[in-house]
Design a protein around this motif. Structure first.
Motif, short mmCIF file in Angstrom:
data_model
loop_
_atom_site.label_atom_id
_atom_site.label_comp_id
_atom_site.label_asym_id
_atom_site.label_seq_id
_atom_site.Cartn_x
_atom_site.Cartn_y
_atom_site.Cartn_z
N UNK A 181 0.82 -1.21 0.00
CA UNK A 181 0.00 0.00 0.00
C UNK A 181 0.85 1.26 0.00
N UNK A 182 2.01 1.22 0.67
CA UNK A 182 2.87 2.41 0.73
C UNK A 182 3.65 2.62 -0.55
N UNK A 183 3.62 1.64 -1.46
CA UNK A 183 4.31 1.79 -2.74
C UNK A 183 3.49 2.60 -3.74
N UNK A 184 2.23 2.84 -3.42
CA UNK A 184 1.39 3.65 -4.31
C UNK A 184 1.85 5.11 -4.22
N UNK A 185 2.13 5.71 -5.37
CA UNK A 185 2.59 7.10 -5.42
C UNK A 185 1.54 7.98 -6.10
N UNK A 186 1.69 9.26 -5.90
CA UNK A 186 0.73 10.21 -6.48
C UNK A 186 1.34 11.01 -7.63
N UNK A 187 2.26 10.38 -8.36
CA UNK A 187 2.89 11.06 -9.49
C UNK A 187 2.01 10.98 -10.73
N UNK A 188 0.87 11.65 -10.65
CA UNK A 188 -0.07 11.72 -11.77
C UNK A 188 -0.66 13.11 -11.80
N UNK A 189 -1.42 13.41 -12.84
CA UNK A 189 -1.94 14.77 -13.04
C UNK A 189 -2.83 15.23 -11.89
N UNK A 190 -3.54 14.29 -11.27
CA UNK A 190 -4.45 14.66 -10.19
C UNK A 190 -3.78 14.67 -8.82
N UNK A 191 -2.53 14.23 -8.77
CA UNK A 191 -1.81 14.12 -7.49
C UNK A 191 -2.57 13.27 -6.47
N UNK A 192 -3.18 12.19 -6.97
CA UNK A 192 -3.94 11.29 -6.12
C UNK A 192 -3.30 9.91 -6.08
N UNK A 193 -3.65 9.17 -5.03
CA UNK A 193 -3.13 7.82 -4.84
C UNK A 193 -4.20 6.83 -5.31
N UNK A 195 -5.82 3.24 -6.10
CA UNK A 195 -5.79 1.84 -5.68
C UNK A 195 -5.46 0.91 -6.84
N UNK A 196 -5.80 1.31 -8.04
CA UNK A 196 -5.52 0.48 -9.22
C UNK A 196 -4.03 0.19 -9.37
N UNK A 197 -3.17 1.06 -8.82
CA UNK A 197 -1.72 0.84 -8.94
C UNK A 197 -1.26 -0.41 -8.21
#
Length: 450
Positions: A181-193, A195-197
């Motif tokens: 769970x802690x490996x999920x990052x928010x490096x996307x346009x929405x800056x969100x985490x 769950x699909x990752x």
């Protein structure tokens, strides 16, 4: 292995234009969160709700349904972050199912199959909609295991042609979830985490991720009142189809609302604009007329419920005739072959076999024997302004029209009550009770008024 379900219910649903949380909106008379909690309870040893917007409203509502854990997502920064809030309650040896408070139609059997498919530690729920536009596509390897989820905006032309989409629901071992769970990052346009990752993160760790597919109608979510209407219509069609497959004739499946659990016998018939709510049991050959409402009621075989009848928390025997325009309230027990006709209201009333109340009658806190007849306009006066009392009417008794029976009072077997009487004392068996003024006629009285 124990199952721990996390229900994500932190969303505000701004497009709902509501003061209440999105998951507190109703589908078929029941809030979406209540529906998904009831489903989750069927497969879970423990349930944790992730709350946020209107958390007090959700918690107050959920407490009526059982004992659950509650965690708050302080800011709406993605489903991955929402699940992360529940990690303190998760054990390594549990299977963790993730559900959504605004996806209310998912079935218990679907979740059982999803859990069974996660034997290797991780399984996701997928679907094949006619139009997959807007959904995350499921990327698989040659062994048909999921390797990643590609969102619509990130998909290339080949990936957009994939029909299988991820519904957002999954089952994963507690150990794997806590480790990733802690490996999920928010490096996307929405800056969100997201769950699909979890899919790509664990696939890279060589964890096999199975898929279990379901009809898209089970996993529709609602973010607006228009989408809520779509779920309402979908639920109606699913429920109607289920009854039809059990042998029920439904005149128009678009004009029936089923808001609970309905058990049916053979050859039942349901006309238009009928609402069935709560726990309903219908025997063989039951017919329900148009515009009727039935809630938490058992109906015996070959009973005919005519148009515009309202029945709640009652038990009706076999071969009865109910309505039209009857109101049978809570605690009423209608015996076999009895009749409750138009504009008759019962509450906590027991009618014996073959008893009849055909028109314009109120029967409250009343016990009526077999084959008794209750005339039009009869009232059992059960309330003195402070307490309620019981009226007892014996077998084969006959109550004349426009009578008032002032409880507590008992009418014996085979007795008659004269029409227009007010009865305040018991009437013995096989007697006639008369409680009215003697008629007197004044000769030529009308001539003086001309």
């Amino acid at each position: 292995m124990k199952v721990h379900t996390i229900i994500l219910a932190a969303g505000s649903g701004s497009r709902m234009q509501s003061l209440k949380a999105k998951s507190l909106q109703k589908v078929a008379g029941m809030t979406m969160i209540e529906r998904i909690i009831k489903t989750a309870k069927e497969i879970s040893d423990q349930i944790t709700l992730v709350v946020g917007y209107d958390k007090e409203g959700i918690i107050e509502h959920a407490k009526k349904l059982g004992d659950f854990n509650y965690v708050e997502q302080p800011s709406p920064i993605g489903t991955g972050d929402a699940v992360k809030q529940a990690i303190p309650y998760i054990s390594d040896d549990e299977k963790v199912v993730v559900l959504y408070g605004d996806v209310p139609l998912i079935k218990v059997d679907t979740l059982k199959n999803l859990i069974s498919s996660s034997e290797e530690g991780f399984s996701i729920l997928t679907s094949f909609p006619d139009d997959p536009y807007g959904y995350g596509r499921v990327i698989k390897n040659i062994d048909h295991n999921a390797t990643s989820i590609v969102e619509q905006k990130d998909a290339n032309d080949d990936q957009k042609n994939i029909k299988e989409i991820f519904t957002g629901n999954l089952c994963i071992s507690g150990k794997i979830l806590k480790e990733s769970i802690n490996d999920i990052k928010n490096n996307n346009a929405a800056n969100e985490y997201y769950l699909t990752d979890l899919v790509s993160i664990n696939s890279k760790k060589e964890i096999k991720i199975n898929t279990y597919s379901v009809d898209i109608n089970e996993v529709l979510g609602a973010n607006s009142k228009k989408e809520l209407e779509l779920i309402e219509n979908t639920n109606r069609n699913m429920q109607a189809k289920d009854l039809q497959e059990k042998g029920v004739t439904i005149v128009d499946s678009n004009r029936i609302d089923i808001r609970g659990n309905v058990s049916v016998g053979k050859d039942c018939y349901i006309d238009v604009n009928v609402i069935l709510e709560g726990d309903i049991v219908l025997g063989d050959g039951v017919e329900i007329g148009p515009n009727s409402y039935i809630k938490n009621t058992k109906v015996g075989s070959n009973t005919n419920i005519k148009a515009f009848s309202y029945i709640e928390s009652a038990e009706i025997g076999s071969m009865c005739n109910i309505g039209p325009f009857a109101r049978i309230r809570e605690g009423s027990e209608i015996g076999d072959e009895a009749k409750v006709g138009n504009f008759v209201e019962t509450k906590k009333a027991k009618l014996g076999k073959g008893a009849k109340a055909s028109h314009l009658t109120y029967l409250g806190d009343t016990e009526i024997g077999n084959d008794a007849n209750i005339g039009a306009g009869t009232i059992t006066c059960n309330y003195d302004g402070k307490n309620k009392y019981v009226t007892k009417i014996g077998n084969n008794a006959f109550i004349g029209s426009n009578s008032a029976l002032v409880a507590p009072v008992e009418i014996g077997d085979g007795s008659f009550v004269a029409a227009g009487s007010t009865i305040t004392k018991d009437v013995p068996e096989n007697s006639l009770g008369v409680g009215r003024s003697k008629q007197s006629n004044i000769k030529d009285w009308s001539k003086d008024k001309k």
